[in-house]
Structure formats: structure tokens, C-alpha cells
Motif scaffolding. Structure first.
Motif, mmCIF file in Angstrom:
data_model
loop_
_atom_site.group_PDB
_atom_site.id
_atom_site.type_symbol
_atom_site.label_atom_id
_atom_site.label_comp_id
_atom_site.label_asym_id
_atom_site.label_seq_id
_atom_site.Cartn_x
_atom_site.Cartn_y
_atom_site.Cartn_z
ATOM 1 N N LEU A 28 41.121 -48.141 75.778
ATOM 2 C CA LEU A 28 39.460 -47.792 74.233
ATOM 3 C C LEU A 28 38.998 -49.416 74.750
ATOM 4 N N SER A 29 38.796 -50.250 75.521
ATOM 5 C CA SER A 29 37.771 -51.432 75.707
ATOM 6 C C SER A 29 36.294 -51.060 75.549
ATOM 7 N N TRP A 30 35.886 -49.868 76.009
ATOM 8 C CA TRP A 30 34.569 -48.918 75.499
ATOM 9 C C TRP A 30 34.101 -48.847 74.289
ATOM 10 N N ILE A 65 18.462 -41.529 72.687
ATOM 11 C CA ILE A 65 18.655 -41.846 73.710
ATOM 12 C C ILE A 65 18.833 -43.528 74.005
ATOM 13 N N ALA A 66 19.138 -44.575 73.037
ATOM 14 C CA ALA A 66 18.761 -45.585 73.129
ATOM 15 C C ALA A 66 20.498 -45.859 72.837
ATOM 16 N N VAL A 67 21.388 -45.145 71.258
ATOM 17 C CA VAL A 67 22.534 -45.090 71.684
ATOM 18 C C VAL A 67 23.792 -44.560 72.436
ATOM 19 N N ALA A 68 23.208 -43.575 73.606
ATOM 20 C CA ALA A 68 23.762 -42.893 74.099
ATOM 21 C C ALA A 68 22.922 -43.735 76.144
ATOM 22 N N VAL A 69 22.010 -44.765 76.090
ATOM 23 C CA VAL A 69 22.577 -45.697 76.507
ATOM 24 C C VAL A 69 23.133 -46.674 76.648
ATOM 25 N N ILE A 70 23.401 -47.307 75.155
ATOM 26 C CA ILE A 70 24.833 -47.849 74.552
ATOM 27 C C ILE A 70 26.147 -47.485 75.025
ATOM 28 N N ALA A 71 26.019 -45.995 74.962
ATOM 29 C CA ALA A 71 27.341 -45.447 75.735
ATOM 30 C C ALA A 71 27.945 -45.732 76.855
ATOM 31 N N LEU A 72 26.821 -45.646 77.433
ATOM 32 C CA LEU A 72 26.830 -45.478 79.031
ATOM 33 C C LEU A 72 26.814 -46.966 79.346
ATOM 34 N N LEU A 73 26.330 -47.603 78.870
ATOM 35 C CA LEU A 73 26.436 -49.412 79.287
ATOM 36 C C LEU A 73 28.375 -49.743 79.138
#
Length: 509
Positions: A28-30, A65-73
Motif C-alpha cells: 500500500l506504499s503507493w 488529469i493532475a490527480v491521475a498523473v500523481i496516482a500513476l507516479l
């Protein structure tokens, strides 16, 4: 009585962290990385949601989009982050296209921090930070590990980092020796003597001024002031009654701020425990977020005893330390408090225990220059003259009452000069300053980094000089280690003596 800490799981044995085997973070680190990143953009996202997204749903697309990018990172970080234990270092590997391998020797780790928020405690995980004196970021930040693995890693760093002999290692593996525990009444006293409530109020005011629409905060303050003074005026028919009512309102505001300070102290320092594990000191505290910091005793650079007016009324002091861990912004890093509040005898006993070769408190304090109070009163006199000039310009003859500040500043300067002093022996240099709010600042001669003799034109006129001593890791709010307004000959002799002592010790290294 002291409220016991929540029972921690039994730490996994050192054999479960085998040397040379790469390990992943918690699955669950992500999620925790994502939450930490979103906190940094929380205010802009809220502002965009409430003030920028009216009438057109497509205006919210950049935020989504910003939230989605942060989640992918965050997911990317989990799949590319590895760590392994070496014979004398911790190795951290991260990145896929741009790979990074960082080696952190155990001997260079100044602080091991284990943090647990409420969310961490729900999933029985913890964040581990390995701090050193280099850079303005942790050498390794592991978001997150299982709690038992985090405690095992802390113990492993503690045992290997000091290169202790077998007897010390065996003692270090056992339960640490309790040096200080703060029961709830002591934490309440800490809240009463601190200004944490005022800091929160000021921070909330600054945030509201930036986030809310223009003039909203100013209008709200003006309206509140008119209502408060109008209510105070209605309580009394003459100016005496109005003055008493206004004083009562001010007193009520101060009481509310102190109550807020007590609440914050209970949240931050609940269950405070200072323990000694072999050659390392460990502090655990916190009600909602549990923090656990560990630092080797040899990494302590300087010490500070503080005593304000409320401290003296309650017969208490605070003991802080400087370590070589660099602070960044508002992020709390390193161990800075050994005794947030304690009786003076307890603070002195802690210093004697941790510095057994030093004499504390010093038996002989040496005074400043006999005319040092003149030098200290000069700034207050200049301020009084400027204040009087401004008052006379606005109010005429009545402004001359500003000159009353001159005898007051002279009285304060005399009190400061009377209490100030310094002490020096073969182990320690100590300075005491202050009258209304007092502090004692001291450091081992081995830890001094630089010496400087300072003289202003006024100092030369009065035959004075000041000696500034520099040690690593001094915090922005820590008082400087300085000996001000000495006779010039004494200051130069002191500079030569301390310089020779420091040079001899560095030659032995």
C-alpha cells in the motif's frame, strides 16, 4: 500518571532483514505517497473547485488529469523502489529510465525517524526516514514499511551504526533505559507555557488572507472589533466600565489561546518518552500521529536550556539540543527536544548523565564588561528617541511621555548584564543570557566548528569585544552561542585559549 503507549508489535528479528537481499516497500506504499503528494496541492485544488469550476465541467479537467498523473507516479515509485541491507550500509535503488542507487553508511546516519499517522496505524505500517548531516532532504525515505519491519530496521541501524562492542550491543538489543517520561499534567503545563495556540491562530489568519476573496478577512476583523467594543461599551456607563469590559474580553481571548495551546501540546507530546539504547537516544511522542526519533549521543552538537516567565512560575525548564540534521521549511526533522518541560533539577541531571565528564551547572560564572549594560541600553535609547519624535509630531507635548522608555530600557539592560555570563573548562563552554526570558547555551569544545571575534565601532570605543562560537546543526530559532561585551583583552585571551583547545582535539582525531 503516564498514559502507556499503544502496544507495538514485536519487531522482527534481525535475521529477517538478511544482508544483500533487496526488499520492496509495503504493497500500500503507493497510496500513502499519493496522499502525501495530494496534501501539497490541497489548497489549489479546493480553490479551483469552489472558485474556478462554475458553469463548465471541462474546467475541472486539468485538476483531474493532475490527480491521475500523481496516482500513476505513486504506483511507479512503488514498483521501482527497492532497498537492501549491506554489511555497513543501506542501499536504496529507485527509477526505471533514470536509475539511482544511493548508499547510506550506517556510521553516517544521524537520526532514524519512524512516523505513524492515524492512517498508518490503521494499516499497521510506518514511514522511516534515515537522516544525515548532508543535504536538505533525508538520505532515504521509505513510504511505507510494515511496522515490525520499520522497528527492526531502526534497531539494526542503531546496533550497527555505533560500531559498539559486544557488551554494548547486547545492552542495546534490550529494552532501553527510560530517562524521562511526561505524564499528562506535565504536558498540560507545557501547553500553558508555550505559544503554540498563537502560532496556529496566526497561521490560520495568513491562510485565510491568501485563500478567501479580497477584503473578506479585513471586513470580518473590522466587524468583529466593532461588535466586541460595542458590547464592551454597553456593559459600563463610563470609561472605567468600558475599560474593564475590554480588559475582560482581552483576557478571555488569551485564555482561549492558552486552551488551544494545551490541546496542541496534548496532541503532539502525549506519551512522551526519552529512552537510552546503548549509545543512542530515542524519543517517542504523539497522540494521533506517533513520532519516534533516534540519534547517537555523539551527534549532539550543542545544548539549550530555556526558562520563560511562566516556566519560573511553575518551576520548570526546557532542554533542547542541536544535531547535524538540516531542517527544510516547516518539515520537522531530527531530534531537537530531550525535555520539552521538566523541573530544573531534572534537566540538570539529564545533562550530567549525558555529559558525565562536564561539570554542570558550572560552579563559576564569569561576568561581562562592567559597562556592558551601557552598550545593551543603547538600542533601547535610540528607539525611545525615535518613538518620542513620532509621538510629538502626532500628539504634541503629550508625546514627550515616550522618553519614559529610556529609564525602562536602562533598567532592563542592567538586569540583562547582571545575569549574563560565561563559563569555560576543559570540556565545555557555556553562556547564559536573558532576564525576562532566560536561556543557557553550551557546547563541548570538540563540537565547535569556528570562532570569531567581533567588534563594532562602539565596542572599540568602550574597549569591548564579543566572541561568537559556531557549531553544526544550529536551528533557526536557537539562540546563538556567543559571549557578548567582554573586555577586549579577556575576549582575545579567551579566543586564543578556546582555539588552542579545539586545535589540539582535532590533531588527536
Amino acid at each position: 500518571m503516564t498514559t502507556p503507549e499503544p502496544a507495538a508489535p514485536d519487531p522482527v528479528p534481525e535475521e529477517s532483514l538478511p544482508t544483500g537481499v533487496e526488499r520492496r516497500l509495503h504493497p500500500l506504499s503507493w497510496l500513502f505517497v499519493l496522499i502525501a503528494q495530494l496534501k501539497q496541492f490541497l489548497v489549489p485544488l479546493i480553490a479551483l473547485l469552489f472558485f474556478g469550476g462554475r458553469g463548465n465541467g471541462y474546467q475541472m479537467m486539468p485538476a483531474m488529469i493532475a490527480v491521475a498523473v500523481i496516482a500513476l507516479l505513486s504506483l511507479w515509485r512503488y514498483f521501482t523502489y527497492r532497498y537492501r541491507i549491506g554489511s555497513d550500509s543501506v542501499f536504496v535503488r529507485s527509477g526505471l529510465f533514470e536509475r539511482s542507487l544511493r548508499q547510506v553508511p550506517f556510521s553516517r546516519i544521524h537520526d532514524v525517524a519512524v512516523h505513524q499517522s492515524l492512517l498508518h496505524r490503521m494499516f499497521e505500517v510506518a514511514e522511516v526516514r534515515l537522516e544525515s548531516a548532508s543535504g536538505n532532504r533525508p538520505e532515504a525515505r521509505m513510504q511505507v514499511l510494515r511496522l515490525d519491519e520499520a522497528l527492526a530496521l531502526e534497531r539494526l541501524v542503531r546496533r550497527r551504526g555505533e560500531a559498539a562492542p559486544a557488551t554494548d550491543a547486547a545492552a542495546d538489543a534490550a529494552e532501553g533505559d527510560l530517562l524521562l517520561a511526561l505524564p499528562t499534567p506535565e504536558v498540560v503545563r507545557l501547553g500553558l507555557v508555550s505559544n503554540r495556540g498563537m502560532v496556529v491562530v496566526a497561521g490560520a489568519f495568513a491562510l485565510a488572507w491568501q485563500v478567501l476573496p479580497e477584503r473578506t478577512v479585513g471586513h470580518a476583523i473590522a466587524r468583529l472589533g466593532r461588535e466586541a467594543f460595542g458590547y464592551a461599551g454597553g456593559l459600563g456607563g463610563d470609561w472605567i466600565g468600558r475599560g474593564v469590559a475590554i480588559a475582560a474580553l482581552v483576557l478571555l481571548a488569551l485564555v482561549l489561546v492558552r486552551l488551544l495551546s494545551v490541546a496542541l501540546a496534548l496532541v503532539q507530546y502525549h506519551g512522551f518518552r526519552l529512552e537510552q539504547h546503548g549509545r543512542r537516544l530515542t524519543v517517542g511522542r504523539g497522540l494521533l500521529t506517533r513520532r519516534r526519533n533516534s540519534v547517537p549521543r555523539r551527534r549532539i552538537q550543542a545544548w539549550t536550556l530555556r526558562e520563560g516567565v511562566l516556566h519560573r512560575l511553575l518551576s520548570r525548564r526546557g532542554l533542547g539540543i542541536d544535531t547535524a540534521v538540516v531542517e527544510q521549511g516547516n518539515e520537522e526533522r531530527g531530534l531537537s527536544e530531550l525535555a520539552p518541560i521538566a523541573p530544573p533539577a531534572t534537566c540538570d541531571a539529564l545533562v550530567r548523565h549525558l555529559l558525565p565528564q562536564a561539570a554542570w551547572p558550572p560552579p563559576d560564572w564569569r561576568p561581562l564588561h562592567p559597562h556592558a549594560w551601557w552598550r545593551l541600553a543603547l538600542s533601547g535609547t535610540v528607539f525611545a528617541l525615535l518613538l518620542t519624535a513620532a509621538l510629538v509630531w502626532h500628539f504634541g507635548t503629550w508625546g514627550l511621555f515616550g522618553l519614559l522608555w529610556i529609564p525602562w530600557s536602562a533598567f532592563v539592560a542592567r538586569q540583562h548584564a547582571r545575569r549574563a555570563g560565561y563559563a569555560l573548562d576543559d570540556k565545555l563552554v557555556a553562556v547564559r543570557e536573558g532576564w525576562w526570558s532566560r536561556h543557557w547555551r553550551f557546547a563541548e569544545l570538540d563540537k565547535l566548528q569556528a570562532l570569531q571575534l567581533r567588534q563594532s565601532p562602539l565596542d572599540r570605543r568602550f574597549g569591548m569585544a564579543s566572541l561568537w562560537l559556531d557549531s553544526a546543526g544550529a536551528g533557526a530559532l536557537a539562540p546563538p552561542l556567543r559571549i557578548r561585551h567582554l573586555p577586549e583583552a579577556d575576549a582575545r585571551a579567551l579566543l586564543a585559549r578556546i582555539g588552542n583547545e579545539v586545535a589540539k582535539r582535532r590533531l588527536h582525531w
